[in-house]
Write a protein that holds these residues in place. Structure first.
Motif, PDB file in Angstrom:
ATOM      1  N   ASP A  24      12.947 -71.111   6.411  1.00  0.00           N
ATOM      2  CA  ASP A  24      13.600 -69.882   6.859  1.00  0.00           C
ATOM      3  C   ASP A  24      13.795 -69.031   5.619  1.00  0.00           C
ATOM      4  O   ASP A  24      14.537 -69.361   4.729  1.00  0.00           O
ATOM      5  CB  ASP A  24      14.914 -70.163   7.595  1.00  0.00           C
ATOM      6  N   SER A  25      13.072 -67.960   5.544  1.00  0.00           N
ATOM      7  CA  SER A  25      13.092 -67.120   4.350  1.00  0.00           C
ATOM      8  C   SER A  25      14.505 -66.672   4.049  1.00  0.00           C
ATOM      9  O   SER A  25      15.200 -66.161   4.899  1.00  0.00           O
ATOM     10  CB  SER A  25      12.193 -65.900   4.534  1.00  0.00           C
ATOM     11  N   GLN A  26      14.920 -66.886   2.823  1.00  0.00           N
ATOM     12  CA  GLN A  26      16.278 -66.566   2.420  1.00  0.00           C
ATOM     13  C   GLN A  26      16.504 -65.067   2.341  1.00  0.00           C
ATOM     14  O   GLN A  26      17.613 -64.604   2.412  1.00  0.00           O
ATOM     15  CB  GLN A  26      16.557 -67.196   1.062  1.00  0.00           C
ATOM     16  N   THR A  27      15.434 -64.327   2.189  1.00  0.00           N
ATOM     17  CA  THR A  27      15.605 -62.895   2.012  1.00  0.00           C
ATOM     18  C   THR A  27      15.341 -62.102   3.282  1.00  0.00           C
ATOM     19  O   THR A  27      15.383 -60.887   3.255  1.00  0.00           O
ATOM     20  CB  THR A  27      14.678 -62.384   0.881  1.00  0.00           C
ATOM     21  N   GLY A  28      15.064 -62.763   4.383  1.00  0.00           N
ATOM     22  CA  GLY A  28      14.917 -62.045   5.642  1.00  0.00           C
ATOM     23  C   GLY A  28      13.553 -61.399   5.792  1.00  0.00           C
ATOM     24  O   GLY A  28      12.547 -61.982   5.444  1.00  0.00           O
ATOM     25  N   LEU A  32       9.169 -60.109   0.505  1.00  0.00           N
ATOM     26  CA  LEU A  32       9.089 -60.256  -0.945  1.00  0.00           C
ATOM     27  C   LEU A  32       8.045 -61.309  -1.276  1.00  0.00           C
ATOM     28  O   LEU A  32       7.886 -62.287  -0.551  1.00  0.00           O
ATOM     29  CB  LEU A  32      10.449 -60.690  -1.510  1.00  0.00           C
ATOM     30  N   THR A  33       7.357 -61.120  -2.390  1.00  0.00           N
ATOM     31  CA  THR A  33       6.422 -62.146  -2.857  1.00  0.00           C
ATOM     32  C   THR A  33       7.228 -63.332  -3.368  1.00  0.00           C
ATOM     33  O   THR A  33       8.443 -63.229  -3.607  1.00  0.00           O
ATOM     34  CB  THR A  33       5.535 -61.616  -4.001  1.00  0.00           C
ATOM     35  N   LYS A  34       6.561 -64.440  -3.575  1.00  0.00           N
ATOM     36  CA  LYS A  34       7.239 -65.635  -4.100  1.00  0.00           C
ATOM     37  C   LYS A  34       7.844 -65.335  -5.470  1.00  0.00           C
ATOM     38  O   LYS A  34       8.943 -65.773  -5.778  1.00  0.00           O
ATOM     39  CB  LYS A  34       6.273 -66.822  -4.177  1.00  0.00           C
ATOM     40  N   MET A  35       7.138 -64.591  -6.302  1.00  0.00           N
ATOM     41  CA  MET A  35       7.658 -64.252  -7.629  1.00  0.00           C
ATOM     42  C   MET A  35       8.906 -63.385  -7.511  1.00  0.00           C
ATOM     43  O   MET A  35       9.885 -63.597  -8.233  1.00  0.00           O
ATOM     44  CB  MET A  35       6.577 -63.536  -8.453  1.00  0.00           C
ATOM     45  N   GLN A  36       8.893 -62.409  -6.604  1.00  0.00           N
ATOM     46  CA  GLN A  36      10.062 -61.552  -6.411  1.00  0.00           C
ATOM     47  C   GLN A  36      11.250 -62.379  -5.912  1.00  0.00           C
ATOM     48  O   GLN A  36      12.372 -62.207  -6.389  1.00  0.00           O
ATOM     49  CB  GLN A  36       9.729 -60.425  -5.435  1.00  0.00           C
ATOM     50  N   THR A  69      10.002 -54.562 -14.984  1.00  0.00           N
ATOM     51  CA  THR A  69      10.495 -53.273 -14.498  1.00  0.00           C
ATOM     52  C   THR A  69      10.085 -53.049 -13.052  1.00  0.00           C
ATOM     53  O   THR A  69      10.896 -52.658 -12.214  1.00  0.00           O
ATOM     54  CB  THR A  69       9.968 -52.121 -15.376  1.00  0.00           C
ATOM     55  N   GLY A  70       8.824 -53.314 -12.743  1.00  0.00           N
ATOM     56  CA  GLY A  70       8.321 -53.117 -11.383  1.00  0.00           C
ATOM     57  C   GLY A  70       9.045 -53.991 -10.364  1.00  0.00           C
ATOM     58  O   GLY A  70       9.421 -53.527  -9.278  1.00  0.00           O
ATOM     59  N   ILE A  71       9.266 -55.249 -10.707  1.00  0.00           N
ATOM     60  CA  ILE A  71       9.954 -56.165  -9.790  1.00  0.00           C
ATOM     61  C   ILE A  71      11.402 -55.735  -9.606  1.00  0.00           C
ATOM     62  O   ILE A  71      11.916 -55.702  -8.480  1.00  0.00           O
ATOM     63  CB  ILE A  71       9.848 -57.615 -10.290  1.00  0.00           C
ATOM     64  N   LEU A  72      12.069 -55.362 -10.685  1.00  0.00           N
ATOM     65  CA  LEU A  72      13.465 -54.916 -10.580  1.00  0.00           C
ATOM     66  C   LEU A  72      13.572 -53.633  -9.756  1.00  0.00           C
ATOM     67  O   LEU A  72      14.496 -53.493  -8.944  1.00  0.00           O
ATOM     68  CB  LEU A  72      14.072 -54.715 -11.966  1.00  0.00           C
ATOM     69  N   GLN A  73      12.636 -52.712  -9.940  1.00  0.00           N
ATOM     70  CA  GLN A  73      12.667 -51.474  -9.156  1.00  0.00           C
ATOM     71  C   GLN A  73      12.510 -51.766  -7.670  1.00  0.00           C
ATOM     72  O   GLN A  73      13.196 -51.180  -6.834  1.00  0.00           O
ATOM     73  CB  GLN A  73      11.563 -50.515  -9.624  1.00  0.00           C
ATOM     74  N   LEU A  74      11.616 -52.704  -7.335  1.00  0.00           N
ATOM     75  CA  LEU A  74      11.413 -53.058  -5.936  1.00  0.00           C
ATOM     76  C   LEU A  74      12.661 -53.729  -5.351  1.00  0.00           C
ATOM     77  O   LEU A  74      13.096 -53.394  -4.249  1.00  0.00           O
ATOM     78  CB  LEU A  74      10.213 -53.993  -5.796  1.00  0.00           C
TER      79      LEU A  74
END
Length: 151
Positions: A24-28, A32-36, A69-74
């Motif tokens: 059950d995906s924790q982020t709903g 998000l990618t696995k890295m995110q 930066t890209g991951i944090l912005q997303l």
């Protein structure tokens, strides 16, 4: 030559990531990618104990500034965090999880505890101590190789 350590480390790493981050995906429904997800989980866990900055993510995940930066912005755009300037240095931005992200923290901590118990099942404490010491040395060995490549 004995069995390949790298092969086993890679196999166990993939198994662990699947069990911690899947199901059950924790982020709903935010896709998000696995890295995110992994970075969000790191943020949720680390901000319990300390202030966190982008450079901490770059170091922990060994990614370039532009990637972090890209991951944090997303994650910011999806409402999981915001970055606030630090009074002592306005160029520095502290990463702060939002209420939306904090709601995930309890489930994440429970899942980590269950996986840790599963990992340690049937392994004597002294063996686990040796295993962890060896893994830390392997990591240190690989870090030296990474530093030499960048020179």
């Amino acid at each position: 030559m004995s069995e390949g350590a790298g092969k086993w480390i890679n196999l166990v790493s993939h198994q662990l990531k699947r069990q911690i981050f899947c199901g059950d995906s924790q982020t709903g429904q935010d896709n998000l990618t696995k890295m995110q997800e992994h970075i969000l989980h790191f943020i949720l866990l680390e901000t319990i104990q300390r202030d966190l900055y982008q450079r901490d993510l770059e170091k922990e995940f060994k990614v370039r500034r532009s990637t972090a930066t890209g991951i944090l912005q997303l994650l910011e755009k999806k409402g999981y965090l915001y970055r606030e300037p630090v009074k002592e240095d306005a160029r520095l931005k502290r990463i702060v999880p939002t209420e939306k992200a904090l709601q995930l923290r309890g489930r994440l901590l429970d899942n980590i505890q269950k996986r840790e118990e599963q990992l340690r099942q049937g392994i004597p404490e002294e063996d686990m101590d040796v295993f962890l010491r060896v893994l830390k040395q392997i990591s240190a060995n690989l870090s030296v190789g990474e530093k030499q490549k960048t020179i």
